[in-house]
Design an enzyme around this catalytic site. Structure first.
Site, PDB file in Angstrom:
ATOM      1  N   ASP A   8       0.949  -1.002   0.055  1.00  0.00           N
ATOM      2  CA  ASP A   8       0.022  -0.083  -0.090  1.00  0.00           C
ATOM      3  C   ASP A   8       1.039   1.222   0.054  1.00  0.00           C
ATOM      4  O   ASP A   8       2.120   1.149   0.490  1.00  0.00           O
ATOM      5  CB  ASP A   8      -0.918   0.025   1.438  1.00  0.00           C
ATOM      6  N   ASP A  10      -0.007   4.988   0.807  1.00  0.00           N
ATOM      7  CA  ASP A  10      -0.155   5.886   1.656  1.00  0.00           C
ATOM      8  C   ASP A  10      -0.254   5.362   3.150  1.00  0.00           C
ATOM      9  O   ASP A  10      -0.923   4.308   3.194  1.00  0.00           O
ATOM     10  CB  ASP A  10      -1.789   6.581   1.824  1.00  0.00           C
TER      11      ASP A  10
HETATM   12  C1  G6P Z   1      -5.843   5.860  -0.042  1.00  0.00           C
HETATM   13  C2  G6P Z   1      -5.652   6.602   1.351  1.00  0.00           C
HETATM   14  C3  G6P Z   1      -7.346   7.077   1.644  1.00  0.00           C
HETATM   15  C4  G6P Z   1      -7.760   7.787   0.255  1.00  0.00           C
HETATM   16  C5  G6P Z   1      -7.451   7.193  -0.967  1.00  0.00           C
HETATM   17  C6  G6P Z   1      -7.852   7.665  -2.051  1.00  0.00           C
HETATM   18  O1  G6P Z   1      -6.193   4.497   0.077  1.00  0.00           O
HETATM   19  O2  G6P Z   1      -5.436   5.810   2.456  1.00  0.00           O
HETATM   20  O3  G6P Z   1      -7.433   7.858   2.769  1.00  0.00           O
HETATM   21  O4  G6P Z   1      -9.068   8.158   0.531  1.00  0.00           O
HETATM   22  O5  G6P Z   1      -6.274   6.558  -1.076  1.00  0.00           O
HETATM   23  O6  G6P Z   1      -7.219   8.685  -2.351  1.00  0.00           O
HETATM   24  P1  G6P Z   1      -7.255   9.944  -3.518  1.00  0.00           P
HETATM   25  O7  G6P Z   1      -5.694  10.351  -3.738  1.00  0.00           O
HETATM   26  O8  G6P Z   1      -7.486   8.951  -4.985  1.00  0.00           O
HETATM   27  O9  G6P Z   1      -8.142  10.707  -3.131  1.00  0.00           O
HETATM   28 MG    MG Z   2      -2.735   3.025   3.400  1.00  0.00          MG
END
Ligand code: G6P
Ligand code: MG
Length: 209
Positions: A8, A10
């Site tokens: 993953d 983030d």
């Molecule tokens: C990751 C983060 C989420 C976020 C998602 C979508 O999974 O952990 O918190 O909402 O990405 O991110 P984006 O950049 O597409 O808005």
């Molecule tokens: Mg994450």
């Protein structure tokens, strides 16, 4: 035998939690919607539109689908401003050593992230060309806990699902990995994983391969 590790992005490779928090908070304040870090924690691994639905649980008015799209876009505009400030120094402790060690041992490394901003973030931290495969919010229709993002990463690598391991900081991500039939490693307290480690600087992943 594990032949690939899918990370993953983030919260595992780079910490964007604060950027997401600040962007949602700014949008929520403007709309007079209560938002705090506890609510922000529920957004980990969850797609942008699903995250918005969670944020709107505290809203006092109804929003149309069109307005919801605009809110999500506004939040993403703020988020993009924040992530342009990311640099390679924002790579989380132990992540780079872990990646290099896996590669040195012939293990493929990939990204499996729900974020549509994955390409921008990878560029900011200098890892655009590092990974053997990048599966992200731009090539999936179902977000974690659906396994799609991890299955697609394994397909890109041409490695059977059962020979992949995933590393996640979100409960939804661990569930996605399990549903994909992959070995699961959690960092920062995500629940339900086969292996739990505090963070990537604490333990080498090679011993779990
Ligand atoms: C990751 C983060 C989420 C976020 C998602 C979508 O999974 O952990 O918190 O909402 O990405 O991110 P984006 O950049 O597409 O808005
Ligand atoms: Mg994450």
């Amino acid at each position: 035998m594990i032949k690939a590790v899918i990370f993953d992005l983030d919260g595992v490779i780079v910490s964007t939690d604060d950027c997401h928090y600040e962007a949602w908070k700014k949008m929520a304040d403007e709309e007079d919607i209560y938002f705090d870090k506890t609510i922000n924690n529920r957004l980990r691994g969850v797609s942008r539109m699903e995250s918005l639905e969670i944020v709107l649980e505290r809203a006092t008015k109804e929003y149309s689908e069109e307005e919801k799209l605009q809110l999500a876009e506004r939040k993403n505009g703020y988020y993009k401003e924040f992530i342009t400030k990311l640099t390679p120094a924002d790579i989380l402790p132990g992540a780079m050593n872990t990646l290099d060690e896996l590669r040195a041992n012939g293990i493929k490394v990939a990204i499996g992230s729900s974020s549509k901003n994955t390409p921008v973030i990878l560029k900011q931290i200098g890892l655009s060309d590092y990974f053997d495969a990048v599966s992200d919010g731009n090539n999936i229709t179902n977000s974690k806990p659906d396994p799609e993002v991890f299955l697609k990463a394994a397909d890109m690598l041409d490695i059977p699902y059962g020979e992949c391991m995933i590393v996640e900081d979100a409960d939804a991500g661990i569930e996605a990995g399990k549903r994909a039939g992959m070995k699961t490693v959690s960092v920062h307290g995500a629940k339900g994983a086969d292996i739990e480690i505090e963070d990537l600087s604490k333990k080498s992943l090679i011993k779990f391969i």
